[in-house]
Design an enzyme around this catalytic site. Structure first.
Site: not given
Ligand code: PGA
Ligand code: ZN
Length: 436
Positions: A206, A338
């Site tokens: 990231e 998410k």
């Molecule tokens: P991921 O992790 O997008 O790789 O699943 C992000 C997070 O755990 O916040």
């Molecule tokens: Zn997380």
């Protein structure tokens, strides 16, 4: 009403070089809405499943089957529907897939379609997406407080360190611009320190610095040093936020910090993290125990829930029912939202609003595999009063989200920045109260 005229998927590529699903929704009047599915690496076991083709080509990551879901059954079910009725559109998608984790259509197919419909509805109403979201859900729009990664670890850095995200938040900033300025100073101060120690080794998934440390705690110490080097007093305007992502290194009874060659049970992990909360200005902590460690999460929340934000990510997988259950049980006091974990906009918004209704924090979040899609900048702003987590302070798939917030700020005004509001219930909020 304006009817959906076509729904078309295409294969595009994400920030890790993997194929992903982009969807164009075109309305009867020619208006277009477009969105792209992101992809996680440290995934909760109960989140919507990305449909991938498997096999040898593209390391099994191709998305032809997900595209077939979009261009076949989903398009068929949505053409002719009112684009403004997001709940009905999402219900029609859900009706096609009886599996709990959307494995038959693919969460990557459903999320791209659902978001593209939201974009099309906003464009049809001639509104910016954040404004459409606020109008549609009756929320008060405000710019979110960012959580920004300085060191990446865990599954995003070849497990070089066990802890996944070492982040900062700047609740003491007066506006979004100031958050960006202070974050930039801290990010590069951290890079300077890594270089001085001879430990500069590039960046993680990231865009946070690659974590060449001898212990997980050394990363924390370095982060504090970086905040100081940037001219800030740790815990004053700038606080630390951690994503432990504990499911990646253990479950209820047994955790293992590979970097330190230490095994521990749930109680010992909680004690270790409690020690960090005492020693460092940490205002927020995500997934401190494994997603199956219900007793551990309740215990962690009982001990520390009145002083830090405790976010469930893998633990709650953007599921409103799980938020309600956890709140009743006394586990967590905030949820990560998410959109691709839930698989539709409607379910994600329900989760966000369920959390807010309980006085919880709500953090809209990107995935470690991202693209130029900026939907979540608008979603977090439109729903208001929240926080936004999109990774580090480099790389365009991250910066595009922060930059979009700056554009939104031009429309909404600097006063719309919620700053410390989401952290008012933590020690940081209490300290601000004392000093004012
Ligand atoms: P991921 O992790 O997008 O790789 O699943 C992000 C997070 O755990 O916040
Ligand atoms: Zn997380």
């Amino acid at each position: 009403m304006t009817a959906i005229a076509s729904v078309k998927g295409r294969r595009v590529w994400d920030s890790r070089g993997n194929p992903t699903v982009e969807v164009d929704v075109v309305l009867e009047n020619g208006v277009l809405g477009r969105a792209i599915a992101p992809a996680g690496a440290s995934r909760g076991t109960r989140e919507a499943i990305d449909l991938r083709d498997g096999g040898a080509a593209l390391r099994g990551m191709d998305v032809k089957r997900a595209l077939a879901s979009v261009n076949g059954p989903i398009a068929h079910a949505l053409i002719g529907r009112d684009v403004a009725d997001q709940a009905r559109v999402d219900a029609a998608i859900l009706a096609l897939d009886a599996s709990p984790l959307k494995e038959s259509l693919g969460g990557n197919a459903t999320v791209a379609v659902s978001l593209a419909v939201l974009h099309a509805a906003a464009a049809d109403a001639r509104r910016p997406l954040w404004r459409h979201v606020a109008d549609h859900y009756g929320t008060d729009a405000s710019l979110p407080l960012p959580e920004i990664q300085i060191f990446g670890g865990g599954a995003h850095a070849g497990r070089r360190v066990d802890i996944q995200d070492f982040m900062i938040m700047v609740p003491g900033a007066r506006n979004f611009d100031e958050v960006m300025e202070i974050t930039s100073e801290v990010y590069f101060a951290a890079g300077d320190i890594m270089a001085q120690k001879g430990r500069m080794a590039g960046v993680a998934d990231e865009g946070g610095w690659w974590p060449v440390f001898d212990s997980n705690e050394e990363a924390l110490e370095t982060l504090v040093a970086a905040i100081e080097k940037a001219g800030e007093k740790p815990g004053d305007r700038v606080v630390i936020s951690l994503d432990i992502a504990a499911s990646e290194f253990g479950s209820k009874g047994a955790y293992r910090l590979a970097l330190e060659d230490r095994s521990m049970d749930s109680a010992a992990l909680i004690d270790m993290l409690g020690g960090w909360l005492d020693a460092y200005p940490i205002a927020s902590i995500e997934d401190p125990v494994g997603e199956d460690d219900v007793a551990g999460m309740i215990e962690f929340t009982r001990r520390f829930g009145d002083r830090v934000q405790i976010i469930g990510d893998d633990y709650l997988v953007t599921n409103a029912a799980l938020v309600d259950e956890a709140a009743e049980a006394g586990a967590c006091n905030a949820v990560l939202v998410k959109v691709n974990q839930a698989g539709t906009v409607t379910e994600s918004v329900e989760t966000f609003l369920a959390a807010r209704a309980r006085g919880w924090g709500a953090i809209v979040s990107a995935r470690s595999g991202e693209t130029e899609d900026v939907s979540i900048s608008h979603l977090s702003t439109g729903l208001g009063g929240g926080q936004l987590k999109v990774g580090s302070f480099t790389r365009s798939e991250r910066m595009v989200k922060w930059n979009e917030c700056l554009r939104i700020q031009d429309d909404l005004g600097q006063a719309s920045f919620v700053g410390g509001a989401p952290l008012a219930a933590t020690w940081w909020g209490a300290k601000q109260k004392e000093t004012t």
